[in-house]
Design an enzyme around this catalytic site. Structure first.
Site, short mmCIF file in Angstrom:
data_model
loop_
_atom_site.label_atom_id
_atom_site.label_comp_id
_atom_site.label_asym_id
_atom_site.label_seq_id
_atom_site.Cartn_x
_atom_site.Cartn_y
_atom_site.Cartn_z
N ILE A 190 86.17 -16.35 -1.64
CA ILE A 190 86.53 -17.69 -1.15
C ILE A 190 86.20 -18.53 -2.41
O ILE A 190 87.07 -19.44 -2.70
CB ILE A 190 86.00 -18.18 0.06
N ASP B 282 77.36 -19.29 -10.02
CA ASP B 282 77.01 -18.29 -9.12
C ASP B 282 75.58 -17.47 -9.57
O ASP B 282 75.25 -18.04 -11.01
CB ASP B 282 77.90 -17.27 -8.96
N ASP C 19 70.30 -19.15 -9.95
CA ASP C 19 69.99 -19.08 -8.64
C ASP C 19 69.43 -20.15 -7.97
O ASP C 19 68.50 -21.00 -7.94
CB ASP C 19 68.78 -18.25 -8.66
N ALA D 128 78.25 -21.39 -1.68
CA ALA D 128 77.60 -20.17 -1.88
C ALA D 128 76.83 -19.86 -0.57
O ALA D 128 76.36 -20.82 0.09
CB ALA D 128 76.39 -20.61 -2.87
N GLY D 129 76.88 -18.52 -0.20
CA GLY D 129 76.24 -18.08 1.21
C GLY D 129 76.02 -16.62 1.15
O GLY D 129 76.57 -15.87 0.34
N LEU E 196 68.29 -10.62 16.61
CA LEU E 196 66.71 -11.25 16.53
C LEU E 196 65.79 -10.65 16.62
O LEU E 196 64.52 -10.87 15.69
CB LEU E 196 66.81 -12.79 17.29
N TYR F 58 72.36 -16.63 10.38
CA TYR F 58 73.81 -17.08 9.92
C TYR F 58 74.04 -18.56 10.77
O TYR F 58 74.23 -19.30 10.10
CB TYR F 58 74.61 -16.02 9.76
N LYS G 106 74.64 -22.35 9.56
CA LYS G 106 75.76 -22.84 9.60
C LYS G 106 76.21 -23.98 10.35
O LYS G 106 76.82 -24.95 10.36
CB LYS G 106 77.14 -21.78 9.71
#
Length: 455
Positions: A227, A246, A269, A297-298, A305, A361, A365
């Site tokens: 993306i 990046d 970084d 960035a992800g 869990l 994640y 988000k």
């Protein structure tokens, strides 16, 4: 990554089999190509009695080169066999539930007259701004209409609801034009069933709508692949000077992206303690500002869990969420994002609906959505807009690793019956980054083909 099923469906044998067995039927989506007309056919423009937007919208669409048609009487239909590239309806005049009948009167005769990959846009008033509870009730009902149309019309037709503030200004109309140009065009091929809010704010129309980011300095994080790489290309195509960022380990791929688009590459970084000030120093010395910050960035570190170690949790939260906060803080404190600037973050439908094996994640988000909710009003007085996109199943090297059955479910469980492309996310971010979109703030726009998850 190739969707072999969708390719098969486009063949003669595939079409016959799909029709016979009732299988998912992915349509061929209309995507943007520079120089294309906004729509493949005329717009049927209608309005409820007392609608406040139909006149300015008509002027905006005419100026955009769109041919307008008026609806025939509700009882007769148009009777001409005319095909429409889009149906646009001003519902701001509906003030109680009985007025909702006007929606049926407009859409029923025209429902089968929309071209493949056509568009439906309904304009409404934010329920919170309505003068009376009955009006707020009726305006809230519009969401059910547009989301159902998005699932019902098929053939790649998308449907959206656009809430336009009553307390508008010139910026509101400019952003309404930008939003209509995005939603009616091929740029929005994989966006459907969304509610978009347009308030008041600073917005500037471009000299050339083919280059709506001309002269803008845009930072894209995570730009080496997927993306991010598509995003860098779309923004450069639209006129931006792209700073592609990046991690050092992606340096070769990053340099290739930057060279291809004529941008610059920054290896950094973002989780390093000194990353925010180093980035700010670079932007200040090389460009003097950054008009648009795109937090793309992800990472994922999937595990249920109960089996997840602390490092997996910490890494995902740090990269996907905390680094965005730290970068925003430094850039805003140093006033490197000027008045009229944009912040666009990449969330995910996992942050809306959750996902098994992705608690870290999904938490990060969902936090991105919280960032948008909290920053948008805080930065309104500075003229800086804050929005997010929430991609669904997008065809990338990461989704290619998903087991076949789960991958196919992700592709088919949406109104388009297919996965999206990185360019679909990029086009949506590009629209939010336009100077003309300044009154669009505090939105989370799903780029998911109207996924059934979280719907």
């Amino acid at each position: 990554m190739t969707d072999r099923y969708a390719s098969f469906v486009q063949s003669g044998a595939g079409r016959a089999l799909v029709k016979r067995l009732g299988l998912p039927d992915p349509p061929r989506l209309r995507r943007h190509r520079p120089g294309d007309p906004l729509l493949p056919g005329p717009v049927l423009l209608g309005a409820a009695a007392g609608g406040r937007l139909v006149e300015p919208v008509g002027k905006l669409l005419t100026a955009a080169g769109v041919e307008l048609r008026e609806p025939a009487t509700a009882t007769s239909g148009d009777g001409t066999g005319q095909r429409y590239g889009a149906l646009v309806y001003d519902a701001t005049g509906i003030t109680d539930s009985t007025g909702l009948r006007q929606l049926y009167d407009f859409f029923h005769p025209a429902a089968r007259s929309v071209t493949p990959s056509g568009r439906v846009v309904v304009l409404g008033t934010p329920p919170a701004e309505c003068a009376a509870p009955r009006e707020a009730t009726a305006q809230r009902a519009l969401e059910g209409l547009t989301r159902s149309i998005g699932k019902e019309f098929g053939r790649g037709v998308t449907a959206q609801l656009v809430h336009v503030t009553r307390d508008g200004d010139d910026g509101t109309l400019t952003s309404l034009e930008a939003t209509l140009r995005f939603l009616l065009s091929g740029r929005s091929a994989y966006v459907s069933g969304q509610v978009i809010r347009i308030g008041a704010g600073r917005a500037t129309a471009p000299a050339d709508w083919e280059r709506p980011l001309d002269g803008q300095v845009v930072l894209v994080t995570g730009a080496a692949r997927g993306i991010g790489a598509a995003l860098a290309g779309v923004l450069a195509r639209d006129g931006a000077r792209v700073v592609a960022l990046d991690v050092p380990s992606a340096g070769d791929a990053l340099a290739a992206v930057a060279n291809e688009i004529g941008g610059t590459a920054v290896q950094l970084d973002l989780t390093a303690p000194d990353a925010p000030p180093r980035l700010a120093d670079h932007l200040a010395s090389r460009h003097g500002r950054v008009d648009v910050v795109v937090h793309n960035a992800g990472i994922t570190r999937d595990r249920t869990l109960g089996r997840m170690d602390a490092d997996r949790w910490d890494q995902v939260i740090d990269v996907n969420l905390s680094s965005q906060e730290r970068i925003n803080d430094v850039l805003l404190e140093r006033e490197l994002i000027p008045t009229g600037g944009r912040i666009v973050s990449v969330s995910s439908i996992a942050g809306i609906a959750g996902n098994r094996g992705q608690t870290n994640y999904a938490t990060s988000k969902a936090g991105v959505i919280g960032l948008v909710d909290s920053l948008a009003p805080a930065l309104r007085d500075r003229g800086i807009s804050v929005n997010a996109v929430a991609p669904g199943f997008i065809e990338t090297r990461l989704t290619a690793r998903i087991p076949l059955v789960i991958r196919e479910a992700g592709r088919r469980m949406n109104s388009m019956a297919q996965g999206g492309l990185p360019v679909d996310v990029a086009e949506t971010i590009g629209w939010l980054a336009w100077p003309a979109s300044g009154a669009v703030s505090g939105n989370v726009v799903r780029v998911c083909g109207q996924s059934l998850l979280g719907a």
